[in-house]
Design an enzyme around this catalytic site. Structure first.
Site, PDB file in Angstrom:
ATOM      1  N   ARG A   1     -14.380  -6.361 -10.754  1.00 39.38           N
ATOM      2  CA  ARG A   1     -14.347  -5.736  -9.576  1.00 39.38           C
ATOM      3  C   ARG A   1     -15.227  -4.300  -9.406  1.00 39.38           C
ATOM      4  O   ARG A   1     -15.040  -3.696 -10.306  1.00 39.38           O
ATOM      5  CB  ARG A   1     -12.809  -5.437  -8.711  1.00 39.38           C
ATOM      6  CG  ARG A   1     -12.261  -6.881  -8.419  1.00 39.38           C
ATOM      7  CD  ARG A   1     -10.775  -6.654  -7.878  1.00 39.38           C
ATOM      8  NE  ARG A   1     -10.975  -6.254  -6.519  1.00 39.38           N
ATOM      9  CZ  ARG A   1      -9.771  -5.809  -5.972  1.00 39.38           C
ATOM     10  NH1 ARG A   1      -8.624  -6.155  -6.190  1.00 39.38           N
ATOM     11  NH2 ARG A   1      -9.997  -5.460  -4.702  1.00 39.38           N
TER      12      ARG A   1
ATOM     13  N   SER B   1       0.799  -1.181  -0.181  1.00 35.17           N
ATOM     14  CA  SER B   1       0.153  -0.041  -0.009  1.00 35.17           C
ATOM     15  C   SER B   1       0.713   1.307  -0.121  1.00 35.17           C
ATOM     16  O   SER B   1       0.593   2.231  -0.706  1.00 35.17           O
ATOM     17  CB  SER B   1      -0.968   0.044   1.114  1.00 35.17           C
ATOM     18  OG  SER B   1      -1.772  -1.067   1.199  1.00 35.17           O
TER      19      SER B   1
ATOM     20  N   ASP C   1      -6.985  -8.050   4.775  1.00 37.69           N
ATOM     21  CA  ASP C   1      -6.133  -8.739   3.909  1.00 37.69           C
ATOM     22  C   ASP C   1      -5.481  -9.979   4.346  1.00 37.69           C
ATOM     23  O   ASP C   1      -5.081 -10.822   3.867  1.00 37.69           O
ATOM     24  CB  ASP C   1      -5.000  -7.842   3.307  1.00 37.69           C
ATOM     25  CG  ASP C   1      -5.424  -6.701   2.081  1.00 37.69           C
ATOM     26  OD1 ASP C   1      -6.497  -7.004   1.675  1.00 37.69           O
ATOM     27  OD2 ASP C   1      -4.529  -5.816   1.883  1.00 37.69           O
TER      28      ASP C   1
HETATM   29  C1  S3P Z   1      -5.764  -1.125   0.075  1.00 32.84           C
HETATM   30  C2  S3P Z   1      -6.777  -0.968   0.631  1.00 32.84           C
HETATM   31  C3  S3P Z   1      -7.764  -2.310   1.102  1.00 32.84           C
HETATM   32  C4  S3P Z   1      -6.914  -3.504   0.996  1.00 32.84           C
HETATM   33  C5  S3P Z   1      -5.864  -3.597  -0.287  1.00 32.84           C
HETATM   34  C6  S3P Z   1      -4.877  -2.512  -0.446  1.00 32.84           C
HETATM   35  C7  S3P Z   1      -5.124   0.247  -0.001  1.00 32.84           C
HETATM   36  O1  S3P Z   1      -8.820  -2.370  -0.071  1.00 32.84           O
HETATM   37  O2  S3P Z   1      -7.788  -4.624   0.877  1.00 32.84           O
HETATM   38  O3  S3P Z   1      -5.256  -4.772  -0.434  1.00 32.84           O
HETATM   39  O4  S3P Z   1      -3.671   0.202  -0.429  1.00 32.84           O
HETATM   40  O5  S3P Z   1      -5.748   1.164  -0.003  1.00 32.84           O
HETATM   41  P1  S3P Z   1     -10.220  -1.595   0.280  1.00 32.84           P
HETATM   42  O6  S3P Z   1      -9.991   0.121   0.228  1.00 32.84           O
HETATM   43  O7  S3P Z   1     -11.178  -1.932  -0.830  1.00 32.84           O
HETATM   44  O8  S3P Z   1     -10.604  -2.038   1.446  1.00 32.84           O
END
Ligand code: S3P
Length: 433
Positions: free
Chosen positions: A121, A22, A314
């Site tokens: 998605r 992230s 995750d």
């Molecule tokens: C992420 C946010 C999460 C997470 C993804 C990475 C991010 O998703 O599941 O692997 O980097 O902002 P969501 O925003 O859909 O919850």
């Protein structure tokens, strides 16, 4: 490509996991908008983050990679250029959703697409608030599915109450807010990861946060910044659970990011009886880090739900493996979001874990897992999902006989070098074409 896993003897060692996924995405994307050069160390060279690098280059940002350092030559707030081809985000939800926010306020047109998983998605959760800011976004099924077209527009601020706790939705709105007139505000139902807020603040954006409400204004400029990205706790979780469930194991993980919006997995494993110590380290890139030391030991089932879920969303595939090895029942609720990840992870976790002889009930919003039985080696499929691939590999370490994970190449999305690290710790794993 497939991974062959044999039942493991004790795993031992001291390792460093690759950089946080992230934070790596955000580091390249946000410093692209800064004035000047930013050097990013510890970047994750996994397929997802390399998709972000490719997209930023296609938007006219010079990005060099030298000896593991990513050097971003920021083009300033108004320096992005119209890409002359469709932007391909591969498997990366973070790339497409954050770019939607960033591209909505530009002066040019762009198109975004990705692989088969991305094209299934939901993007409407991001497009909807952006449209209400004046963005011009369209795509299949009324703009809910990629490929998506974004025609740059003059944006105005909104105050948005998010229906789901999603850092990607929040980040897309905040990035659009950088280009919108007025002050944009986002309220989240429960805390999701806050890497965007931390990094934009460090780059000098006018952003403030108070009890779940974040406001951002339009900055004249962002400043370049050198940073070192901490190790990814989501990747560390696979090695951590492997250590906890393989008898006799001991592991030290250096330099892991422990942002409190991400540490739900440590809270739950602790409640399940896991033995580990957390030693606070130096903050990196505005993010807290730690050294984690873990030992194997008996685990008991847990009940997981509510505001804990966004803090470990995750990690649920690997948590399910820990639950299978624990005594008693684990119930995971309020995790409907799993159904719109790289795969429907409620279904894929249940389907694959059952192959090991584990009793799993698929709930509408989660999973019920009966632990305590000895796992039997299984022939699994990744379904093209990196976290399913790695979770099943870890299950294979405690399963009698041999486990095969088909579609192993998916693991490269977030954890290149996973197999090498497992081998370094003493596991018998090999990749075959
Ligand atoms: C992420 C946010 C999460 C997470 C993804 C990475 C991010 O998703 O599941 O692997 O980097 O902002 P969501 O925003 O859909 O919850």
């Amino acid at each position: 490509m497939k991974l062959i896993v044999e039942m493991a003897g004790a795993l031992k060692g001291q390792v460093r996991v690759p950089g946080d996924k992230s934070i790596s995405h955000r580091a390249v994307m946000f410093t692209s908008l800064a004035d000047g050069v930013s050097r990013v160390e510890g970047f994750l060279f996994g397929a997802d983050c390399l998709s972000t690098v490719a997209c930023m280059r296609a938007l006219g940002v010079p990005v060099d990679i030298e000896d593991g350092t990513v050097i971003v030559h920021g083009v300033g707030m108004h320096g992005l250029q119209e890409p002359d081809d469709v932007l391909d985000v591969g498997n990366s939800g973070t790339t497409i959703r954050l770019l939607l926010g960033l591209l909505s306020g530009q002066t040019f047109h762009s198109c975004l697409t990705g692989d088969a998983s991305i094209r299934r998605r939901p993007m409407g959760r991001v497009a909807k608030p952006l449209l209400s800011m004046g963005a011009r976004i369209d795509g299949r099924r009324d703009g809910d599915l990629a490929p998506l077209s974004v025609r740059g527009a003059d944006l105005h601020s909104i105050k948005y109450q998010m229906p789901v706790a999603s850092a990607q939705v929040k980040s897309a709105i905040l990035l659009a807010g950088l280009f919108a007139s007025g002050v944009t505000g986002v309220r989240e139902p429960s805390p999701s990861r806050d890497h965007t807020e931390r990094m934009l603040k460090a780059l000098g954006a006018p952003i403030s946060k108070r009890s779940g409400y974040t406001e951002i204004g339009r900055p004249a400029r962002l400043r370049a910044m050198d940073m070192r990205i901490p190790g990814d706790l989501s990747s560390a979780a696979f090695l951590l659970v492997a250590t906890l469930i393989v008898p006799g194991s001991e592991l030290i993980l250096e330099d892991v990011g422990v942002n409190p919006t991400r540490t739900g997995i440590l809270d739950v494993l602790g409640a399940m009886g896991a033995q580990f110590e957390i030693e606070e380290g130096e903050p990196q890139a505005g993010e807290p880090t730690a050294r984690l030391a873990a030992r194997s030991g008996p685990l008991v089932g847990a009940t997981v739900g509510g505001s804990l879920i966004p803090r470990l969303i995750d990690e649920i595939p690997i948590l399910a493996v820990a639950a299978a090895a624990a005594e008693g029942t684990t119930e995971i609720r309020d995790a409907r979001e799993l159904r719109v990840k790289e795969t429907d992870r409620i279904r894929t976790v249940a389907e694959e874990l059952r192959k090991f002889g584990v009793q799993v009930a698929e709930l509408e919003d989660g999973l019920m897992i009966e632990g305590g039985r000895v796992l039997k080696g299984a022939h699994c499929r990744s379904h093209g999902d990196h976290r399913i691939a790695m979770a099943m590999a870890v299950a294979g370490l405690v399963a009698e006989g041999e486990t095969v994970v088909e579609g192993w190449e998916a693991a490269d999305v977030s954890f290149p070098g996973f197999v090498d690290l497992l081998r370094e710790l003493g596991a018998r794993v090999r990749v075959e074409e």
